[in-house]
Design a protein around this motif. Structure first.
Motif, PDB file in Angstrom:
ATOM      1  N   ALA A   1       0.937  -1.124  -0.006  1.00 32.98           N
ATOM      2  CA  ALA A   1      -0.035   0.067  -0.212  1.00 32.98           C
ATOM      3  C   ALA A   1       0.813   1.325  -0.020  1.00 32.98           C
ATOM      4  O   ALA A   1       0.697   2.233  -0.604  1.00 32.98           O
ATOM      5  CB  ALA A   1      -1.030   0.133   1.274  1.00 32.98           C
ATOM      6  N   ALA A   2       1.651   1.236   0.764  1.00 35.79           N
ATOM      7  CA  ALA A   2       2.943   2.359   0.884  1.00 35.79           C
ATOM      8  C   ALA A   2       3.429   2.627  -0.643  1.00 35.79           C
ATOM      9  O   ALA A   2       3.735   3.948  -0.835  1.00 35.79           O
ATOM     10  CB  ALA A   2       3.808   2.190   1.946  1.00 35.79           C
ATOM     11  N   LEU A   3       3.862   1.409  -1.100  1.00 37.27           N
ATOM     12  CA  LEU A   3       4.714   1.698  -2.427  1.00 37.27           C
ATOM     13  C   LEU A   3       3.606   2.029  -3.417  1.00 37.27           C
ATOM     14  O   LEU A   3       3.806   3.051  -4.353  1.00 37.27           O
ATOM     15  CB  LEU A   3       5.116   0.457  -2.918  1.00 37.27           C
ATOM     16  N   ARG A   4       2.375   1.553  -3.400  1.00 38.88           N
ATOM     17  CA  ARG A   4       1.392   1.905  -4.240  1.00 38.88           C
ATOM     18  C   ARG A   4       0.983   3.716  -3.970  1.00 38.88           C
ATOM     19  O   ARG A   4       0.927   4.321  -4.935  1.00 38.88           O
ATOM     20  CB  ARG A   4       0.037   1.255  -3.978  1.00 38.88           C
ATOM     21  N   GLU A   5       1.149   4.116  -2.558  1.00 36.13           N
ATOM     22  CA  GLU A   5       0.815   5.262  -2.373  1.00 36.13           C
ATOM     23  C   GLU A   5       1.926   6.223  -3.072  1.00 36.13           C
ATOM     24  O   GLU A   5       1.756   7.253  -3.915  1.00 36.13           O
ATOM     25  CB  GLU A   5       0.842   5.708  -0.804  1.00 36.13           C
ATOM     26  N   GLN A   6       3.359   5.821  -2.990  1.00 35.64           N
ATOM     27  CA  GLN A   6       4.313   6.382  -3.536  1.00 35.64           C
ATOM     28  C   GLN A   6       4.108   6.336  -5.178  1.00 35.64           C
ATOM     29  O   GLN A   6       4.549   7.388  -5.650  1.00 35.64           O
ATOM     30  CB  GLN A   6       5.712   5.397  -3.116  1.00 35.64           C
ATOM     31  N   LEU A   7       3.710   5.447  -5.599  1.00 37.99           N
ATOM     32  CA  LEU A   7       3.895   5.241  -7.031  1.00 37.99           C
ATOM     33  C   LEU A   7       2.627   6.590  -7.424  1.00 37.99           C
ATOM     34  O   LEU A   7       2.758   7.336  -8.367  1.00 37.99           O
ATOM     35  CB  LEU A   7       3.237   3.929  -7.595  1.00 37.99           C
ATOM     36  N   ASN A   8       1.763   6.663  -6.849  1.00 33.94           N
ATOM     37  CA  ASN A   8       0.557   7.144  -7.392  1.00 33.94           C
ATOM     38  C   ASN A   8       0.846   8.933  -6.983  1.00 33.94           C
ATOM     39  O   ASN A   8       0.488   9.722  -7.978  1.00 33.94           O
ATOM     40  CB  ASN A   8      -0.867   6.995  -6.361  1.00 33.94           C
ATOM     41  N   THR A   9       1.531   9.015  -6.101  1.00 32.00           N
ATOM     42  CA  THR A   9       2.031  10.284  -5.926  1.00 32.00           C
ATOM     43  C   THR A   9       3.107  10.851  -6.948  1.00 32.00           C
ATOM     44  O   THR A   9       3.020  11.715  -7.547  1.00 32.00           O
ATOM     45  CB  THR A   9       2.873  10.436  -4.429  1.00 32.00           C
ATOM     46  N   LEU A  10       4.038   9.815  -7.332  1.00 34.81           N
ATOM     47  CA  LEU A  10       4.966  10.351  -8.467  1.00 34.81           C
ATOM     48  C   LEU A  10       4.261  10.483  -9.569  1.00 34.81           C
ATOM     49  O   LEU A  10       4.495  11.275 -10.290  1.00 34.81           O
ATOM     50  CB  LEU A  10       5.770   8.984  -8.533  1.00 34.81           C
ATOM     51  N   ILE A  11       3.120   9.472  -9.912  1.00 33.23           N
ATOM     52  CA  ILE A  11       2.399   9.963 -11.177  1.00 33.23           C
ATOM     53  C   ILE A  11       1.793  11.324 -11.083  1.00 33.23           C
ATOM     54  O   ILE A  11       1.712  11.960 -12.228  1.00 33.23           O
ATOM     55  CB  ILE A  11       1.554   8.598 -11.156  1.00 33.23           C
ATOM     56  N   SER A  12       1.062  11.673 -10.213  1.00 31.55           N
ATOM     57  CA  SER A  12       0.330  12.595  -9.976  1.00 31.55           C
ATOM     58  C   SER A  12       1.540  13.920 -10.139  1.00 31.55           C
ATOM     59  O   SER A  12       0.981  14.807 -10.863  1.00 31.55           O
ATOM     60  CB  SER A  12      -0.467  12.872  -8.795  1.00 31.55           C
ATOM     61  N   SER A  13       2.414  13.785  -9.619  1.00 28.80           N
ATOM     62  CA  SER A  13       3.333  15.008  -9.698  1.00 28.80           C
ATOM     63  C   SER A  13       3.969  14.865 -11.329  1.00 28.80           C
ATOM     64  O   SER A  13       4.161  16.094 -11.674  1.00 28.80           O
ATOM     65  CB  SER A  13       4.886  14.568  -8.980  1.00 28.80           C
ATOM     66  N   MET A  14       4.068  13.614 -11.929  1.00 28.95           N
ATOM     67  CA  MET A  14       4.221  14.017 -13.380  1.00 28.95           C
ATOM     68  C   MET A  14       3.124  14.755 -13.973  1.00 28.95           C
ATOM     69  O   MET A  14       3.619  15.377 -15.010  1.00 28.95           O
ATOM     70  CB  MET A  14       4.591  12.655 -13.802  1.00 28.95           C
ATOM     71  N   PHE A  15       2.155  14.441 -13.845  1.00 25.95           N
ATOM     72  CA  PHE A  15       0.977  15.095 -14.600  1.00 25.95           C
ATOM     73  C   PHE A  15       0.981  16.428 -14.119  1.00 25.95           C
ATOM     74  O   PHE A  15       0.928  17.374 -14.985  1.00 25.95           O
ATOM     75  CB  PHE A  15      -0.363  14.662 -13.864  1.00 25.95           C
ATOM     76  N   ALA A  16       1.257  16.728 -12.707  1.00 27.81           N
ATOM     77  CA  ALA A  16       0.926  18.081 -12.414  1.00 27.81           C
ATOM     78  C   ALA A  16       2.151  18.980 -12.929  1.00 27.81           C
ATOM     79  O   ALA A  16       1.919  20.028 -13.348  1.00 27.81           O
ATOM     80  CB  ALA A  16       1.249  18.206 -10.774  1.00 27.81           C
ATOM     81  N   SER A  17       3.489  18.490 -12.998  1.00 30.98           N
ATOM     82  CA  SER A  17       4.497  19.345 -13.703  1.00 30.98           C
ATOM     83  C   SER A  17       4.176  19.326 -15.277  1.00 30.98           C
ATOM     84  O   SER A  17       5.189  20.046 -15.942  1.00 30.98           O
ATOM     85  CB  SER A  17       5.574  18.702 -13.258  1.00 30.98           C
ATOM     86  N   GLY A  18       3.203  18.688 -15.901  1.00 38.47           N
ATOM     87  CA  GLY A  18       3.161  18.633 -17.265  1.00 38.47           C
ATOM     88  C   GLY A  18       4.190  17.697 -17.977  1.00 38.47           C
ATOM     89  O   GLY A  18       4.242  17.929 -19.152  1.00 38.47           O
ATOM     90  N   MET A  19       4.657  16.771 -17.180  1.00 34.65           N
ATOM     91  CA  MET A  19       5.713  15.968 -18.009  1.00 34.65           C
ATOM     92  C   MET A  19       5.050  14.828 -18.589  1.00 34.65           C
ATOM     93  O   MET A  19       5.512  14.831 -19.806  1.00 34.65           O
ATOM     94  CB  MET A  19       6.565  15.148 -16.744  1.00 34.65           C
ATOM     95  N   VAL A  20       4.068  14.555 -18.109  1.00 35.46           N
ATOM     96  CA  VAL A  20       3.290  13.721 -18.999  1.00 35.46           C
ATOM     97  C   VAL A  20       1.693  14.294 -19.271  1.00 35.46           C
ATOM     98  O   VAL A  20       1.111  15.025 -18.422  1.00 35.46           O
ATOM     99  CB  VAL A  20       2.923  12.312 -18.571  1.00 35.46           C
TER     100      VAL A  20
END
Lengths: 675, 145
Positions: free
Chosen positions: B4-23
């Protein structure tokens, strides 16, 4: 899953249609391809992928029934997506969807005009892909509609096949021919390739009831098409609107799109060439015309150009890009040499080349037949034609004597098959050239008169001769008057072309034309072939001529030559005439021809001619005696060959119409040459 | 609950990528394709393909731009391809820089192209780092399941 449900709903065709639709995805970019594949699978299509256009093409050719739809990237290293698109469109009539990151209007337009049924931008979305099945349905639907009009196709198919063969022949030659790497040429080449392959495909398909019939752009159809395009304006003409305007049932938008694209290419090409010449030459490729017509057109032009102010070289050079043109070139050059040299200094360069080549011809003539066969090698069907033609010719010749009454003119034309009518109509309607009209009518008379008689007595093929003459005459006219407008020219020429495409008659004509026009070419081509790449073309055409010429041509040639000789009496013109006559003669192995040529040489005042004649002289020794004018004239009068008729009529016209400028005169001569 | 923690981390990562406009949403769609369509590993596969391909293209571009006479047509073709693959994977920033790159390329601006390449490279490296982290997280999550 949602998508599934939706698909099920969409598949009204039953059978869960969109599910399992066989899609071939082509993209050189692995990322895009992977994504695309996954998306397509998500739509429950049956997906095959490849990252090479060439592989895709191979797959499609080998299993054309295994795919319903092709999705292709535009930019691929091994083959431009547009090229693939065109090939697929021509060969298998599959709907093709283009795919690119580049959404510039120009690029999209290119895709659409090349026949893409859709143009998607990367990244492709699932929603878009869910809908692509409609293209398959649309295509199938239109095909079914077309299938109902079997009669139409049956009428056209045979000729079409023949025609394709002729075309494929051309194709064989084309690759060699030009050293010119222009992009245009490349496109051209690809088109030709298609044609060639297409023809093969057609053959294979024929026995098993082709499921995707191909639209034959008959003269009539093309005329409608051009009318529609003109009405819309070439820049604003889009396939859909054209289709509406044309109002032809069996046509699909794709058909029109593809035709429009070719037409545009053709117009573009035209604009690069001298207007008239371009028109004639350009029209051939566009229409998939037989080579022969192109030659005729060119001959006419060149000859006319030579006399007139045109610089033949310029024309020739420009024409080089297209393979068709090249053929024309080969034929035309000799003419130029003879005709043009006296007038134009520019042409000298070409003339020299030809001179070189010509000597070779003279040598080869002894073994003309061999040379022909070798050159012909690639083209198989044509030979058959040739044989047939030969027979026909002989018969025709005899018939012609009767037919000679030339006056038949227009009435005859009308009586003659529909195709001819189309031609006539096209000319008159489209070709606005007034001065020529009188001339044209005369020509037509000569030419046409024969055809009708032939038609009746003979099979369709036989008619070919007269027809060919006819078309020839038409071409020259266009050429001479080319100044009117590119578009118009295109129409006229295309009209001629169309004719060729549709029926046996057409084919026959082409052959004949080819033979006649090629006759001139023949001598040149054998030698040229080694040196230049055109040769292949010339050879192909030449071969025909030789074949045909062998039997009937001799008679024809001799007569023709003679007729030309009398014509020669008019000063400057004579030179051209001789040349004209010579060529046909050359085509036939007979010594008479040569002798005639020589005779004409002697007669011809212009020194320039000498060059051309040289080959003939080499050959001549045998027939020197024949050269005497009196004989020739008598023969002319006595022999009522269609050709003679044409020549005579032409000559008459010339004499009668003092008003005609040299150019016109030249045109007439070109007619003679064509003959 | 490490997963769950890992998944959380993953989600955070992906959201940050979206947020930064990277993807962009394209990447989102790929994820949806994977999650809805039962094609596990699809995103990983595409991302790996993209990273390899882009890496190759970038080195090709670097080599091309070092030539005494730059073949801008070739450069353009490569940039075009990179643009295509970045668009397909949803690598928005790389795609945008490719746009500028192409413009410079069409202007035959060599220096501009070299700068643009540097920008593209930076963007790509940033993205690749995130992707690699993302893939590692996914692998760990997989391993834990």
């Amino acid at each position: 899953m949602r998508p599934d449900a939706r698909n099920g709903g969409v598949g009204r065709t039953g059978n869960q249609f969109p599910v399992g639709m066989r899609v071939l995805a082509v993209d050189d970019d692995p990322v895009c391809l992977k994504v695309l594949e996954t998306l397509l699978r998500r739509c429950q299509y049956h997906v095959t992928t490849t990252n090479q256009a060439v592989v895709a093409l191979t797959m499609l050719r080998e299993n054309r029934d295994l795919f319903d739809l092709v999705i292709s990237d535009v930019h691929m290293p091994d083959m431009d997506g547009f090229k693939l698109l065109e090939l697929v469109g021509l060969e298998m009539d599959l709907p093709v969807i283009m795919l690119s990151v580049n959404g510039e209007t120009k690029t999209v337009m290119k895709g659409i005009t090349h026949g893409a049924c859709d143009y998607l931008l990367k990244p492709v979305r699932l929603e878009e892909l869910r809908n692509i099945w409609q293209h398959v349905v649309r295509r199938k639907f239109s095909n079914r509609e077309r299938a109902n009009i079997d009669g139409f196709e049956e009428c056209h198919r045979p000729s079409n096949a023949d025609f394709d063969h002729a075309h494929s022949q051309i194709t064989c030659g084309s690759p060699d021919q030009s050293g010119r790497p222009s992009k245009k040429r490349k496109e051209y080449h690809s088109e030709e390739e298609d044609e060639g392959e297409d023809s093969n495909g057609q053959e294979n398909e024929d026995p098993s009831a082709p499921k995707k019939p191909r639209v034959v752009w008959s003269a009539e159809l093309h005329r409608k098409f051009v009318a529609a395009v003109n009405q819309l304006g070439i820049d604003k003409a889009v396939p859909k609107r054209i289709l509406e305007l044309m109002n032809v049932e069996k046509l699909t938008r794709e058909n029109v799109a593809s035709h429009l694209q070719k037409y545009r290419l053709y117009l573009k090409r035209l604009s690069h060439q001298a207007s008239i010449v371009a028109a004639l030459g350009g029209s051939d490729p566009f229409m998939h015309m037989g080579t022969f017509e192109g030659l005729q057109g060119y001959q006419a032009f060149t000859s006319s150009s030579g006399l007139s102010s045109f610089s033949p070289q310029g024309l020739l050079n420009r024409s080089n890009p297209t393979s068709f043109v090249i053929q024309g070139m080969a034929a035309s050059r000799p003419i130029q040499i003879a005709t043009g040299n006296s007038t134009i200094s520019h042409s000298i360069g070409d003339a020299n080349k030809y001179h070189l080549s010509l000597p070779g011809n003279s040598r080869q003539q002894g073994s003309v037949a061999q040379g022909l066969t070798t050159s012909v090698g690639q083209v198989q069907l044509p030979q058959k034609w040739i044989h047939e033609e030969t027979d026909d010719l002989s018969t025709i010749l005899s018939v012609n004597g009767l037919a000679n009454g030339m006056p038949g003119t227009l009435p005859n034309v009308t009586n003659s098959p529909l195709l001819q009518q189309d031609l006539v109509e096209c000319r008159q309607a489209k070709v606005v050239i007034q001065p020529s009209s009188s001339t044209s009518s005369d020509r037509l008379e000569g030419t046409v008169g024969v055809p009708s008689s032939l038609m009746d007595s003979r099979a369709s093929q036989q008619s070919g001769l007269p027809l060919s003459a006819f078309s020839t005459s038409a071409l020259p006219i266009n050429g001479s008057f080319g100044s009117n407008g590119v578009a118009e020219l295109g129409v006229t020429s295309s009209g001629g072309t169309n004719i060729c495409a549709s029926s046996h008659l057409r084919v026959a004509r082409d052959n004949k034309v080819g033979a006649s026009s090629f006759g001139s070419v023949i001598p040149v081509s054998p030698e040229t072939a080694p040196s230049q790449k055109y040769l292949s073309f010339g050879c192909g055409s030449n071969s025909r001529q030789n074949m045909g010429g062998g039997n009937a041509d001799r008679l024809l040639d001799s007569k023709l030559v003679w007729s030309s000789l009398p014509t020669s009496q008019p000063p400057s013109l004579i030179g051209s005439h001789h040349l004209m006559s010579q060529r046909p003669n050359n085509g036939s192995p007979g010594a008479r021809m040569i002798g005639q040529t020589t005779a004409s040489d002697s007669t011809a005042a212009p020194q320039m001619k000498v060059d051309v004649l040289i080959p003939g002289e080499m050959l001549t020794p045998k027939d020197a005696s024949d050269l005497s004018f009196p004989k020739a004239q008598s023969e002319l009068s006595s022999s009522s060959c269609s050709f003679d008729g044409l020549l005579n009529s032409i000559i008459k016209v010339e004499k009668d119409d003092a008003s005609f400028s040299d150019v016109l005169g030249c045109d007439f001569y070109s007619l003679g040459a064509c003959i | 609950m490490a997963a769950a923690a890992l998944r959380e981390q993953l989600n955070t990562l992906i959201s940050s990528m979206f947020a930064s406009g990277m993807v962009d949403e394209q990447f989102q769609q790929l994820q949806m394709l994977q999650d809805d369509g039962g094609t596990p590993g699809f995103v990983a596969e595409v991302v790996t393909l993209f990273c390899d391909d882009a890496d190759r293209i970038i080195s090709e571009l670097a080599a091309l731009l070092e030539q005494p006479v730059v073949d801008f047509d070739k450069v353009d073709a490569y940039v075009h391809q990179l643009k295509g693959s970045s668009a397909s994977v949803g690598a928005q920033k790389v795609k945008f820089t490719c746009l500028q790159f192409r413009q410079l390329c069409q202007d035959k601006n060599r220096d501009g192209c070299i700068m643009a390449l540097a920008v593209v490279r930076n963007e790509f490296y940033d993205l690749r780092n995130k992707f690699q982290t993302m893939l590692q997280l996914e692998q760990q999550i997989q391993a834990q399941q």
